[in-house]
Design an enzyme around this catalytic site. Structure first.
Site, PDB file in Angstrom:
ATOM      1  CD  GLU A 278      -2.892  -1.068  -0.022  1.00  0.00           C
ATOM      2  OE1 GLU A 278      -3.180   0.033  -0.513  1.00  0.00           O
ATOM      3  OE2 GLU A 278      -3.284  -2.146  -0.500  1.00  0.00           O
ATOM      4  CG  ASP A 359       2.605  -6.783  -6.030  1.00  0.00           C
ATOM      5  OD1 ASP A 359       2.091  -6.366  -4.971  1.00  0.00           O
ATOM      6  OD2 ASP A 359       2.021  -7.585  -6.798  1.00  0.00           O
TER       7      ASP A 359
HETATM    8 ZN   LIG Z   1      -2.443  -2.323  -4.713  1.00  0.00          ZN
END
Ligand SMILES: [Zn+2]
Length: 415
Positions: A278, A359
Site C-alpha cells: 500500500e 508489489d
Molecule cells: Zn495495490
C-alpha cells in the site's frame, strides 16, 4: 428514429453483448479449471477451497449477468421508452421552482434506480454471500445501512446538485468550468472528511493495539519516510468475512485502516508486506496520478455535458421533450457509462501496472515471500478465483490475475 437514437441503441447492445460474452468466457474458463488447483498454489490451497472459489465466482458471475440485463432494460426504460420524460412531467406538476424542480427530478431518478437495484443487492448479500459463509450482516443492519446511505447522500448531494444546476442555468457558456471547480473542491473536502465524519457512521474504528505489530509497522513507515495520522482496525467482520486494508484521507489526516478480518488471517510478516504494498502506491505517486487522471476526466466530462446540453437531438434522441439543465444532467448520467464501457480496459491496464509497481516496492522493503504468502491467504479466504479468463481479466480487473502476480513476486525472491 433519429441518427443519435440509432447510434445509442447500437452502442447499448454492443456493450451488453460484449460484456455478456466476456462473462460467458469467464464462466467456461473457471469451470474448465475447477478440477485441479494450479501448480503454483497446490501446496497452500486445497482442492476443496479451490472448488469453493470456483462455485463462488460462478455465483457472483450469474448475479453480474442479471445486473447487466436488468441495467440495460432500466436504461432503455428511462430513455427511449420515455420514463424520464414521464417523470419530468410528473415532477413539473408539483409547482416547484425550476431549480428545486430539477433537484427533485434527479433525486427521484436516483431513488427509483436504487429501488430497482434492491432485489439484486439483497440476493447478493443474503443469497450468495450467506451461502458461501461470507455474510455477517443482518436484515436489520442491511436496512439501517441503506437508510443511512440515503441520508448521507441527501445531506452531501442536495447542496452539490443545487449548486451545479444553478451554475448550468445561470453561469453562461462556461458554466462547466465553474462546475468543475466546485466538483474538485467538493471531492477534496469529501476525501478529507471521510475518515473522521463519514466512515465512523458505518463502522467502528479503534487504534491498532498490538504493541509488537504496531512497532514493526511504524518502523516500516519510518523506513519509507511516510507520515500518517495513525493505524486503525475497522470492524469489517460485523458485515462480511472478506478482508482488506486501505489508506484513507490525505495530508496530515491520512489513516491506515486494516479490516479486523484481515488481521485475524495474516501473521505479522504478512501484514507488514501488505502495508508495504500500500505504501508503494504512495511512494510511486500512483495516488497523485489517479487524482490527476480523474480531475482531467471530470473536466472533459463536464465540457462534453456543456456541449450536449445545447443540442436538441441529445434530448429528443433519448425520449425527452423539454431542454432543461436537470434533464441534461440525468440523461448524461444514464448515457455516459454506455460509451465509457469501451474505455474501461485502458483504465484497468493502467491500474494493473500500478499493482506491479507497488508489489516491486513491497519486495524491496520486505521479503517477497511474505507478500506471496499473505496474498495466497487472502485469495483463499476471499474465495477469489485463481484461474480467471485472460480476456475477462484484462477487460475488468484492477489487479493482475493471481498466478501472474504470484509469478512476478516469485521472480523477486533473492537467490
Ligand atoms: Zn495495490
Amino acid at each position: 428514429m433519429s441518427t443519435f437514437t440509432t447510434l445509442f441503441l447500437i452502442t447499448v447492445f454492443a456493450g451488453l453483448g460484449l460484456q455478456l460474452w466476456l462473462a460467458a468466457r469467464q464462466a467456461v474458463h473457471i469451470r474448465s479449471h475447477a478440477a485441479a488447483v494450479p501448480a503454483a498454489f497446490a501446496d497452500r490451497i486445497s482442492l476443496q477451497q479451490h472448488q469453493k472459489a470456483a462455485d463462488y465466482s460462478l455465483a457472483r458471475l450469474a448475479l453480474e449477468r442479471w445486473d447487466l440485463v436488468l441495467g440495460t432494460l432500466v436504461l432503455l426504460g428511462w430513455t427511449v421508452a420515455g420514463g424520464l420524460n414521464w417523470l419530468d412531467i410528473t415532477v413539473s406538476t408539483l409547482g416547484l421552482s425550476p431549480l428545486w424542480g430539477g433537484v427533485a427530478l434527479i433525486l427521484a431518478t436516483v431513488l427509483i434506480g436504487g429501488l430497482i437495484d434492491l432485489p439484486l443487492s439483497i440476493w447478493g448479500t443474503f443469497g450468495i454471500e450467506t451461502k458461501f459463509g461470507f455474510n455477517r450482516n443482518t436484515p436489520l443492519r442491511f436496512i439501517k445501512d441503506k437508510l443511512l446511505g440515503v441520508a448521507v447522500a441527501l445531506v452531501l448531494g442536495v447542496p452539490l446538485l443545487a449548486v451545479i444546476l444553478w451554475l448550468m442555468a445561470s453561469a453562461g457558456d462556461y458554466w462547466w468550468l465553474w462546475a468543475w471547480l466546485v466538483w474538485m473542491g467538493f471531492s477534496l473536502l469529501l476525501t478529507w472528511a471521510y475518515p473522521i465524519w463519514i466512515a465512523p457512521l458505518f463502522n467502528r474504528f479503534k487504534p491498532l493495539q498490538d504493541a509488537s505489530l504496531r512497532s514493526r509497522l511504524e518502523a516500516l513507515l519510518q523506513r519509507c519516510g511516510f507520515k500518517s495520522n495513525g493505524m486503525f482496525i475497522m470492524d469489517g467482520s460485523r458485515r462480511s468475512a472478506h478482508g482488506n486494508a486501505y489508506f484513507t484521507g490525505f495530508g496530515a489526516n491520512k489513516r491506515i485502516v486494516f479490516f479486523d478480518t484481515l488481521l485475524d488471517g495474516l501473521d505479522g510478516d504478512e501484514v507488514e508486506a501488505v502495508l508495504a504494498h500500500e505504501l508503494g502506491h504512495f511512494k510511486r505517486r500512483h495516488v497523485i496520478k489517479m487524482l490527476g487522471v480523474s480531475a482531467l476526466m471530470s473536466l472533459f466530462g463536464l465540457a462534453l455535458l456543456g456541449w450536449l446540453s445545447q443540442q436538441p437531438w441529445f434530448y429528443s434522441g433519448l425520449g425527452v421533450e423539454r431542454m432543461t439543465p436537470a434533464l441534461a444532467l440525468a440523461l448524461f448520467m444514464f448515457v455516459l457509462p454506455v460509451f465509457t464501457v469501451f474505455v474501461s480496459p485502458l483504465m484497468a491496464r493502467f491500474s494493473r501496472r500500478h499493482e506491479f509497481e507497488a508489489d516491486d516496492f513491497a519486495a524491496e522493503q520486505t521479503d517477497p515471500r511474505h507478500l506471496i504468502s499473505g496474498l495466497v491467504k487472502m485469495y483463499r479466504d476471499n474465495a477469489s478465483t485463481l484461474t480467471p479468463d485472460p480476456l475477462y481479466s484484462a477487460f475488468y480487473h484492477s489487479h493482475p490475475p493471481a498466478p501472474v502476480r504470484i509469478a512476478h513476486l516469485s521472480s523477486k525472491i533473492p537467490a
